[in-house]
Design an enzyme around this catalytic site. Sequence first.
Site, PDB file in Angstrom:
ATOM      1  N   GLN A   1      -9.430  -4.227   7.102  1.00 14.11           N
ATOM      2  CA  GLN A   1      -8.621  -3.863   8.268  1.00 14.11           C
ATOM      3  C   GLN A   1      -9.197  -2.648   8.995  1.00 14.11           C
ATOM      4  O   GLN A   1      -8.476  -1.931   9.691  1.00 14.11           O
ATOM      5  CB  GLN A   1      -7.172  -3.604   7.848  1.00 14.11           C
TER       6      GLN A   1
ATOM      7  N   ASP B   1      -4.067   8.317   3.013  1.00 14.73           N
ATOM      8  CA  ASP B   1      -3.579   7.013   3.458  1.00 14.73           C
ATOM      9  C   ASP B   1      -4.505   6.459   4.542  1.00 14.73           C
ATOM     10  O   ASP B   1      -5.127   7.222   5.291  1.00 14.73           O
ATOM     11  CB  ASP B   1      -2.163   7.181   4.012  1.00 14.73           C
ATOM     12  N   GLU B   2      -4.596   5.130   4.653  1.00 11.27           N
ATOM     13  CA  GLU B   2      -5.375   4.444   5.695  1.00 11.27           C
ATOM     14  C   GLU B   2      -6.809   4.984   5.766  1.00 11.27           C
ATOM     15  O   GLU B   2      -7.331   5.286   6.851  1.00 11.27           O
ATOM     16  CB  GLU B   2      -4.685   4.590   7.067  1.00 11.27           C
TER      17      GLU B   2
ATOM     18  N   ARG C   1      -0.605 -10.767  10.158  1.00 15.81           N
ATOM     19  CA  ARG C   1       0.666 -10.247  10.688  1.00 15.81           C
ATOM     20  C   ARG C   1       1.789 -11.276  10.513  1.00 15.81           C
ATOM     21  O   ARG C   1       2.965 -10.922  10.623  1.00 15.81           O
ATOM     22  CB  ARG C   1       0.554  -9.913  12.184  1.00 15.81           C
TER      23      ARG C   1
ATOM     24  N   LYS D   1       0.825  -1.211   0.000  1.00 15.35           N
ATOM     25  CA  LYS D   1       0.000   0.000   0.000  1.00 15.35           C
ATOM     26  C   LYS D   1       0.858   1.259   0.000  1.00 15.35           C
ATOM     27  O   LYS D   1       0.630   2.186  -0.785  1.00 15.35           O
ATOM     28  CB  LYS D   1      -0.921  -0.008   1.224  1.00 15.35           C
ATOM     29  N   THR D   2       1.840   1.287   0.918  1.00 11.31           N
ATOM     30  CA  THR D   2       2.691   2.470   1.020  1.00 11.31           C
ATOM     31  C   THR D   2       3.469   2.691  -0.273  1.00 11.31           C
ATOM     32  O   THR D   2       3.617   3.829  -0.738  1.00 11.31           O
ATOM     33  CB  THR D   2       3.657   2.331   2.207  1.00 11.31           C
TER      34      THR D   2
END
Length: 675
Positions: free
Chosen positions: A272, A241-242, A626, A50-51
């Site tokens: 998420q 973002d997010e 994770r 994503k980043t």
Amino acid sequence: MARNYTLKPRGGGARDHGIDFKAELNEQQYAAVTSRPGQALVIAGAGSGKTRTLIYRVAYLLANGIPPENILLLTFTNKAAREMLDRVEKLLPMDTHKLWGGTFHAIGNRILRKHADRIGYRQSFSIMDREDQKELVSTAVQAAGIDTKATRFPKAELLGNLFSLAVNTGEELRDIVAARYPYFEHLVEEIEAVRDAYETRKKEINSMDFDDLLVRTVQLLDVNEDLRKLYQHRFQFVLVDEYQDTNHLQSEMIDLLAGEGGNLMVVGDDAQSIYSWRGADFENILNFTDRYPEAQVFKIETNYRSTPEILSLANESILGNARQFKKALQPSRESREVRPALVALGDTNQQAAFVSQRILELRDEGVELDEIAVLYRAHYQAMEVQMELTNAKIPFKVTSGLRFFEQAHIKDIAAFIRFAVNRTDELAFKRAVKLLPGVGNVAAEKLWAAWLVVDKDLGGTVPKSFSEFLLGFPVPARAKSTWNQYAYTWDELLDGQGGFAEPAAMITSIFAGVYDDFMRARFQNYDNRRQDVEQLSRYAERFDDIEQFLAQLSLLSAVDDRPNNEEPDDEMVTLSTVHQAKGLEWQAVFVVWLADGMFPSARTLEEGSEDGLEEERRLFYVAITRAKDELYLTRPLMWYSSHNGEVIQRPSRFLEELPQEMIEEWNVGGGGGWL
């Protein structure tokens, strides 16, 4: 009729900057990064880069001639924004300092510093920190004429959290009180009066709290069309973002800055979205295409983090959610032919023993300790694991908060016991009495001086009763009724025969007698802290001798027991709630306490909300994703409750949703707990 006119890019296109976007990105990332202007929703699955996608989107815009000052990048931390821009500068020989990048609050502050006079503030307004806010709320309580002597009124910190939740969610204050703090519902009119007094006082002293940086920015842009158009024109491209973590207020701010026809790209993962408890609104990402019907939707589904076996399980774990953007994460890694483990343990002690032993084995197999994490739904669920790791001398860090026995509420309860056992423990006595309303350092010193006179007469013997002495002590008027209850509570810590009650009974008396009311009024996360106290009581059941119990508390609360000349451990196992672990990854992950009422939480099951259960399932999905190489899902078959005795634990319904062929069941025998 208006004419459209396009400025040519400055300095040529992307090729002039030497970036081969197609070669640097996978097909799905490339489609999002190079998408046409307009609105776009990028659903970036866990571990999918994503980043990287956001960084390359910024680089793509700059490489194609968009001036940095015409780009706005909104993130949840300034660190994230800075790191993204640093990486952009490594891709492009260009200074990004003119690009507007930062948190919602930082951008709001920047805008308000230029135009605060439009909404009745001076541009030199102060920004209050938490302590400032608490002090001003306390002043507002007095200004509203609230008699805190007559009733247990919420503390200033809790009131501040209530006000914050209301403005960030857009809900009515009274509705939030009814839903989250029903024990204060009878005080809702007084709470609203304090809120009004607080808002008035902030304006009078030209100060804003943290939330005002959003509230006032939205107000400013909403009521001033010229400013709204100015910033919509300035920010030719807005990137967020997010996005799944945005709340009502942040969503409104984004829409005002981007405008209906603006170039807006939001990046996030609906699977998420796990922060509704602090105001995040799942509807923002779910309904984005309803607000922007022309929006393109991109899905990035190649996962670079986890093995195919873990990824397949993750995909299955989220299928039960009806409200989601359907996607299937695809692995980029080769199979290790190791399936996730499902481990049923006899009880929470055996669960902790298994985690500890398996960590040591993983270390012997070459997995570094800082590549291992133990995740749980709630902080109190880490207690047994912390004690087991401590006894096994396995270094660990707790990112979900303080170590269990270092927490304020645990130390508060311990202070009552410590003083009962050691009547010369000045620190314990003062810690306990300073919980009283109106008792600060001076009053605590006077009370201690009064006790020293009594203790001298007692000659170190255990009194038959504390109340016969304490009831006559000089306490502030507002503390009188609570002080009387303190005295009787200390009586209950004695057995009437020159000894003491059992440790677990002591904890029950302290909590029921004085501390429950204190926690309700003081702490926002009352339910979690209450569960901590229940865990402490459960642990205390193992001790008959109060001095042994206190000694063990002291040993387990030691932050650092290494010799002064010994270097700190470079490697440490991470203990964390799943909420705190979002965005992180480890080679090996243990997800513990997978029982109904623990994960998903009891409150969610009691409320019966499908939305709540879906968020819990998303939390489970976050926990699974994770893990990079190994995943252990553990559940205790039995749990000992200090109220209900031994309770058989039903496996988490999320475990029952997983296909059996995707997991390997481990049968564990032998072993024991920490004693």
